[in-house]
Each structure stands twice: as C-alpha cells, then as structure tokens.
Design an enzyme around this catalytic site. Structure first.
Site, short mmCIF file in Angstrom:
data_model
loop_
_atom_site.label_atom_id
_atom_site.label_comp_id
_atom_site.label_asym_id
_atom_site.label_seq_id
_atom_site.Cartn_x
_atom_site.Cartn_y
_atom_site.Cartn_z
N SER A 1 8.21 2.20 -3.70
CA SER A 1 7.56 1.32 -4.65
C SER A 1 8.51 0.23 -5.16
O SER A 1 8.92 -0.63 -4.39
CB SER A 1 7.02 2.17 -5.79
OG SER A 1 6.08 1.49 -6.56
N GLN B 1 -0.91 -0.78 -9.24
CA GLN B 1 -1.97 -0.18 -10.05
C GLN B 1 -2.04 -0.79 -11.45
O GLN B 1 -1.03 -1.26 -11.96
CB GLN B 1 -1.75 1.34 -10.20
CG GLN B 1 -2.09 2.14 -8.96
CD GLN B 1 -1.14 1.89 -7.82
OE1 GLN B 1 0.07 1.83 -8.00
NE2 GLN B 1 -1.68 1.75 -6.62
N LYS C 1 5.40 2.39 0.08
CA LYS C 1 4.32 2.30 -0.91
C LYS C 1 4.20 0.84 -1.33
O LYS C 1 5.06 0.31 -2.01
CB LYS C 1 4.62 3.19 -2.10
CG LYS C 1 3.41 3.43 -3.01
CD LYS C 1 3.34 2.44 -4.13
CE LYS C 1 2.16 2.73 -5.04
NZ LYS C 1 2.11 1.81 -6.19
#
Length: 484
Positions: free
Chosen positions: A311, A340, A336
């Site tokens: 991430s 969100q 990733k």
C-alpha cells in the site's frame, strides 16, 4: 523522536480490512481536508446511482416483512439492516471494503491510539483465508514466528472457515496476557503449523533511525500514521547534520497507512517537482500528486522492500524508483493498489469502500502484482522458520515440521544440527544442549518451555541484527557504489 501514533491499518487487535492506503473519515474525507480534493465529490447520490435499487426495493421490503412477521425466533431490526448492508458490501468480493456496525466502528475508532492490545500483525483476506500481510516488528506475532503469507485457519480450536475478515479478527484479538493458539498454513510447507501467540500491548512507533558505518543512514518506517512524516523529517535532519553520505529507507514489513503521510514524505524526496503518484476514480478521472523538492538530494537513496511492504509503502518505493531513479533492494512487494474512503453514519456505524486505484509515476497499476526490486536478495532458509513453541516439547527421535523448524533455527543461530529434514537425531540433541549450555539453561537436550522461549528471543534478535541482515548489507553495498 519516534512516532507514537495511530495505526490506521490496524492489525489483528484492531480490526478489519487491511491495507487501507487512504483512510479518510466522514463526508469528504481526510484527503479532501489535507489535499483539497475528494474522491466522492460530496456524498449526495444521483438518481442514476440508485436506479438499480428502485426496481428491487419491493423484494427487499417483502423479505423484511416476512422475516418480521413469520420468523419463529426473536428479530432485531438493527441487525437486519446491518446484515443487509454487510451483505451488499461482501457481494463486491473486495477485501478492502467493509461495513462496520456501531459496536465494531467504536472499537475501530478507539483503537486509533498510541497503542493497542493484540498479537501485532496486519491481515487481509485471500481466497477465503485470513492471510498475514506482515507482523509488526518486535510484536508477539513476530516473536512467535508468524510470517507474511501465513494463512490462519483456526484460533483456539475454532475454525475460521466461512467467516468474513471482521469475524475472524474478533476471534484472534484479545486482552494482554491471553493466548491465541493458531493453526497456520505456510506456503511451501505440507504440515499445518501450530503457533501460540501471547497477546500484549502493542506500542505504535512508526519511525526509527540510526547512522551506520561509512556514514550511511538508515530510517525504518513501520507504518504511515498521523505523525510519521514529522518524525521522519526530524530523524532525516539529524542524519544530515551528522554528514550522512547515503540513505537506506527500510519499509520491509510496513503494511501501509495514511496516504497524506506518504505523500508528505515523498514530496521532499522525489527530485525536481516530478510526479509522485496518481489516483484514478470510477469515471477515469485522475488526480496527480507532485514533489515539492527543488533539485535533488545530494546523497543516494536505496529503498528496502519485501513481501510485507504494501500500500503506502509501495507508493513510496514506486515514486523513488520511477521518478527519483533510486534503486530498490530486497524482495517483490505485496501488490495493493487501491484507495478506500470511510463514511460515518448517524447511528455510529461505518462504511469503508474502495473509491479509486492509485498509479505509479509512470502510470503503472501494481495491484496484485507488486513492485519487483532492482536488486533481488533471496533470504536464507532459516528466515522462513518458525521458532519452537513453548507448549510443544521436542525431543530425541521425534519427526515433525516443528523439528525441522527447530533445526533451521539452530542452524541460523550458529548451532549445527547436521540436518534439516525434521528428524530429531543425536546431532540435533547435541546442538540443543550446546544452545542450553551457552544460555545458562538446564542442559537436557530437550526443547522445553524455557528453552523454546529463549530460542525465540535469540532468533528474533539475530534476525534484527544488521550483521545478520543480508538484504540490509546488500543495500549498503549498493549505496557505496553510488556515493561520490
């Protein structure tokens, strides 16, 4: 100053979906507050957004009425609504989107402190199994031998089969001092591992720095949290004042965190105002984030990555690699590449939804692929071993995966068992006795509770010793070639 801050990607004790690159709270979100933009462009819904619902609302109402009027048991209205929303989110088959009822959301918000209680590992859901992304450094999970990609199938004898991530995590978390007896599938090993983790208080220290030999500085980032950028620059200035000639940024085992945090760090490392990353929403609209640094740092940089780098860690690695021209060393990253946003409802519940994907400076989407290092460094076999468990005695003539792990650990610590096939023979017994003697333990040749705990301690200490860290040594050698 070490950053003691909130870990948004919170891990077993904290709860829910893992690897939230951009954690935004409330209408508009943190990104809109910090970066001046919002992926939602407000939270109002158009008629087109609800078009699919209108024709099916009657079915939903009819089902609700049938349950209320005909179901033989007691019916809780709030649970019905929560279940309906949860079902919609789970139908997306996205491990990073999640609905949290009021109780779960309260636990989530209360966990965003300087510490939390649990085993200290970041998890996600992969192919229906709770999978370790990365244990926190120094955590009970790391000490007990959990590794990235481990799949947890049982907790204290209870199967996690069929549970969503929130439900599974609720079984794993718990108060300090309690035990989580895990059954684990590890890729490449045929036997199921049994690992006992004693839950503890997990302090969140996100930045650690040191000056190593040859004036090479190292800054380790364990997560990207609220104060991480400030702490990073505090440590960077200290190293620069000491005459640092090269910098290693270590994001191994870093599961990610807050997008504004990694952007702030990248803005001062990526040279010449170049692009750091882009986000792309459902309509294809892109937002660019660019560096604020004029010129380039007067020392080379190397980024250390592994399978647990995910991430936000991947955002930093990709930015420095593609826009900065700096090398990455270690292993390929997790992969990733989504963002969100969280929406808080009036009743205290919360919906976290994947709203966009992020792209590297060159427009690459690394989701489920990761970032391959410029210099790949294979880890020794003992790195993948699980140290002996205190509640599983090992002794002469046993044959098991646990014995094989013991032999690998002994070998890594410098005690030569003579074999690593899982059979506890006389040479393995001699190696255990040698370990016990040097550590002032009862010399029995059996791995009892005290021996297992001491071996865990020594093994983790060895793994974290720079002299034993092959990837770090390669990163330092890579830097030396570039130091002017």
């Amino acid at each position: 100053m070490r950053g003691r801050t909130v870990a948004l990607l919170v891990v077993f004790a904290v709860l829910f979906s893992s690897l939230t690159t951009a954690a935004m709270v409330g209408d508009g979100g943190l990104l809109s507050q910090v970066m001046g933009s919002s992926f939602l462009n407000g939270t109002s819904l158009s008629g087109g957004d609800t078009q699919g619902l209108e024709g099916r609302l009657g079915k939903l109402k009819e089902s609700y009425a049938l349950i209320k009027s005909q179901y033989i048991g007691k019916v809780d209205d709030q649970k019905l609504i929560d279940g309906a929303i949860r079902g919609m989110v789970e139908s997306l088959d996205d491990p990073y989107s999640a609905y949290m009822d009021k109780k779960t959301a309260q636990q989530f918000h209360s966990s965003m402190e300087s510490s939390f209680q649990g085993i200290g590992a970041e998890v996600t859901m992969k192919k229906g199994k709770v999978t370790i992304v990365s244990p926190f450094k120094g955590s009970p999970a790391e000490k007990a031998g959990l590794r990235p990609e481990d799949q947890i199938i049982k907790v204290n004898g209870k199967s996690l089969e069929g549970m969503n991530l929130n439900e599974a995590v609720s079984k794993i978390k718990g108060p300090k001092g309690t035990k989580a007896r895990l059954e684990v599938i590890r890729p490449g090993q045929s036997d199921i591992l049994k690992i006992t983790v004693v839950r503890d208080k997990i302090p969140i220290e996100t930045v650690q720095a040191e000056m190593m030999k040859d004036k090479i500085g190292k800054i380790e980032i364990t997560q990207f949290a609220n104060d991480t950028a400030d702490d990073f620059f505090t440590e960077l200035k200290k190293l620069e004042k000491q005459g640092m000639k090269g910098l290693v940024i270590d994001v191994r085992g870093n599961p990610g965190g807050l997008l504004p945090s990694v952007i702030e760090i990248s803005e001062q490392l990526v040279p010449n105002g170049k692009r750091i990353m882009m986000t792309e929403d459902k309509t294809g609209h892109r937002i660019e984030y660019k560096s604020k640094l004029d010129g380039k740092k007067d020392y080379p940089i190397v980024v250390l990555t592994d399978k647990g780098s995910a991430s936000a860690s991947e955002i930093l690695a990709a930015a420095l690699k593609e826009a900065g021209g700096y090398k990455t060393v270690g292993q390929g990253t997790f992969g990733k590449g989504t963002v969100q946003q969280a929406k808080d409802f009036e009743d205290g519940s919360n919906l976290k939804l994947t709203m966009a994907k992020w792209l590297t400076p060159k427009g690459n989407w690394i989701h489920k692929k990761g970032i391959e290092p410029d210099v790949k460094v294979k880890l020794p076999d003992y790195y993948h071993a699980t140290p002996p468990q205190p509640d599983q005695e090992l002794k002469r003539d046993m044959t098991s995966q646990q014995v094989k792990n013991l032999q690998l650990v002994l070998d890594g610590l410098g005690y030569r068992p003579g074999r690593t096939d899982g059979y506890f023979d006389d040479k393995t017994e001699t190696a255990v006795k040698a370990f016990q003697k040097t550590k002032d333990l009862a010399v029995t040749g059996k791995v009892d509770e005290k021996t297992a705990l001491k071996m865990q301690e020594e093994f983790i200490s060895m793994l974290r010793d720079p002299k034993s860290d092959l990837q770090l040594r390669v990163a330092m050698e890579t830097l030396k070639k570039e130091i002017k």
